[in-house]
Design an enzyme around this catalytic site. Structure first.
Site, PDB file in Angstrom:
ATOM      1  N   ASP A  28       0.851  -1.185   0.000  1.00  0.00           N
ATOM      2  CA  ASP A  28       0.000   0.000   0.000  1.00  0.00           C
ATOM      3  C   ASP A  28       0.891   1.241   0.000  1.00  0.00           C
ATOM      4  O   ASP A  28       1.729   1.418   0.880  1.00  0.00           O
ATOM      5  CB  ASP A  28      -0.882  -0.007   1.248  1.00  0.00           C
ATOM      6  CG  ASP A  28      -2.064   0.938   1.136  1.00  0.00           C
ATOM      7  OD1 ASP A  28      -2.146   1.670   0.135  1.00  0.00           O
ATOM      8  OD2 ASP A  28      -2.905   0.942   2.057  1.00  0.00           O
ATOM      9  N   ASP A 121      -3.084   2.484  -6.030  1.00  0.00           N
ATOM     10  CA  ASP A 121      -1.957   2.541  -5.096  1.00  0.00           C
ATOM     11  C   ASP A 121      -1.842   1.338  -4.169  1.00  0.00           C
ATOM     12  O   ASP A 121      -1.165   1.408  -3.140  1.00  0.00           O
ATOM     13  CB  ASP A 121      -2.040   3.822  -4.255  1.00  0.00           C
ATOM     14  CG  ASP A 121      -3.315   3.897  -3.427  1.00  0.00           C
ATOM     15  OD1 ASP A 121      -4.206   3.043  -3.612  1.00  0.00           O
ATOM     16  OD2 ASP A 121      -3.430   4.813  -2.591  1.00  0.00           O
ATOM     17  N   GLU A 122      -2.459   0.223  -4.518  1.00  0.00           N
ATOM     18  CA  GLU A 122      -2.317  -0.953  -3.668  1.00  0.00           C
ATOM     19  C   GLU A 122      -2.497  -2.234  -4.474  1.00  0.00           C
ATOM     20  O   GLU A 122      -3.176  -2.265  -5.500  1.00  0.00           O
ATOM     21  CB  GLU A 122      -3.295  -0.922  -2.499  1.00  0.00           C
ATOM     22  CG  GLU A 122      -4.755  -0.940  -2.896  1.00  0.00           C
ATOM     23  CD  GLU A 122      -5.690  -0.997  -1.706  1.00  0.00           C
ATOM     24  OE1 GLU A 122      -5.416  -1.778  -0.772  1.00  0.00           O
ATOM     25  OE2 GLU A 122      -6.703  -0.271  -1.717  1.00  0.00           O
TER      26      GLU A 122
END
Length: 418
Positions: A28, A121-122
């Site tokens: 993350d 973003d993860e």
């Protein structure tokens, strides 16, 4: 959903060093939009920074310095400025964030092909097949953090666990810029140290329902008879949360996700009362959705709109099409019909959005368009894709939009293909 409640001391401490069987990593990026902005504006490091949201919009991301003042994502920008008036407010740059995201995912793909990107973003990784080549799971996690920072310039927090649910929680508690291993035999103690809002799928309403029954921690939920949870939350939700509270999560890392929707929404610089202007915005948004559907080689069976009034009242409407589509003409026609059924309040509309839902691969739908469909329309839209790809997204657009002088204060292209 991860609770915003303060982390307990138990959640912050190390949970052990035995990573046997803990092959799931959740990677993350920390305050990703802000981290990308700091790449290009390093002079802002250490200062409170907010991305997205002028006086009309909402916060898309906040630096940890801004979070110390109570600012968080999805907060109205006006509220954020009251809490942290000294913050530097930057407009969102989704193209730039996408560029860095692709660099990060490229690094992760070097570890294993068993990677599931769940947002910009993860991502989840199952590193079972990489252990012989790269070392134990925790060593792989350290490599990931080091390489993402070295090559992409952004910090990453990594959770290592035996399941997706616990790995995601671990990465949250590793923030900022950290690593947390939850050994398999520590899974239940770790979970039972958390507030009930930390469980995946517990939103505000579910948390309130549980708290009305005196259930405020995961430990209390785990001790509650499952029949009570069924009565409180429904059988499916109650059973799922009971399983998660005891660390049972059989979901596997899926290398390819089934895309469910693609959409975009716009917060206007001023509240809009003119229906013609709203219809013009729908057309622009329909073209954005359609172009992204074609880029992903997907078609949509359902079109939905979201309308937020000046007082923040939010309405959603949807319509299922007779045949799936990847054309702006079809998406716009459905969206306009939906908007026609919505009353525009005197105070105006603050936000408008279009979403294409129930996606399917274009090559496998096996559905023929209507007999009166114009094949030239599809050819024209695909020709526009080619021109935009070569010369930029603003080079060609429908003539109706050429005199569109007004624009959004903050446009959120939520291509979460979620």
């Amino acid at each position: 959903m991860v609770s915003r409640a303060p982390r307990s001391a138990a959640a912050r401490r190390s949970w052990g060093e035995d990573d046997t069987g803990c092959t799931i990593l959740h990677v993350d990026m920390d305050a990703f939009f802000v981290s990308v902005e700091l790449l290009d504006r390093p002079e802002l490091r250490g200062r409170p920074v907010i991305v997205g949201g002028d006086h009309r919009g909402v916060v898309a991301a906040a630096s940890y310095e801004a979070r110390a003042f109570g600012v968080h994502s999805a907060m109205p920008a006006a509220r954020a400025k009251i809490l942290c008036p000294q913050a530097v407010v930057l407009p969102g740059r989704h193209d730039r964030y996408g560029e860095v995201s692709r660099e990060v995912m490229s690094v992760l793909s070097e570890v294993t092909p068993v990677m599931e990107q769940v947002s910009i973003d993860e991502a989840f990784l199952d590193v079972a097949g990489a252990v012989r080549r790269m070392g134990r799971p925790v060593e792989i996690a350290r490599w990931v953090r080091q390489e993402v920072h070295r090559r992409c310039g952004v910090p990453a927090s990594v959770g290592v666990a035996a399941s997706k649910h616990v790995a995601k929680l671990a990465s949250t508690h590793a923030k900022p810029d950290g690593l947390l291993l939850v050994p398999a035999d520590a899974t239940v103690p770790f979970l039972h140290s958390l507030p009930v809002g930390a469980l995946w799928g517990v939103g505000e309403k579910t948390q309130e329902a549980l708290e009305r029954h005196g259930i405020e921690t995961v430990a209390q939920l785990a001790a509650t008879p499952v029949t009570v949870l069924h009565q409180t939350l429904g059988v499916a939700a109650g059973q799922r949360l009971h399983e998660l509270a005891w660390g049972r999560d059989a979901r596997q890392v899926q290398p390819t996700r089934v895309e469910k929707s693609v959409g975009t929404e716009t917060t206007f610089a001023e509240d809009v009362t003119d229906r013609a202007h709203l219809e013009k915005m729908l057309l622009r948004q329909a073209h954005e959705c359609a172009a992204r559907l074609r880029a992903e080689e997907m078609v949509a069976w359902t079109v939905a709109i979201k309308v937020r009034h000046a007082d923040f009242t939010t309405l959603s409407r949807s319509r299922t099409l007779q045949a799936p589509t990847d054309l702006a003409h079809d998406i716009n026609a459905a969206a306009r019909a939906l908007l026609a059924g919505v009353d525009i309040p005197t105070a105006g509309v603050r936000l408008l959005g279009v979403r294409a839902e129930r996606l399917a691969p274009a090559a496998t739908t096996g559905v023929q368009g209507a007999l009166d469909d114009d094949p030239q329309r599809a050819l024209a839209e695909r020709a526009m894709d080619g021109v935009r790809a070569r010369f930029g997204s603003q080079v060609v657009r429908p003539a109706t939009l050429l005199d569109n002088k007004r624009h959004s204060a903050f446009n959120s292209a939520s291509g979460d293909l979620s």
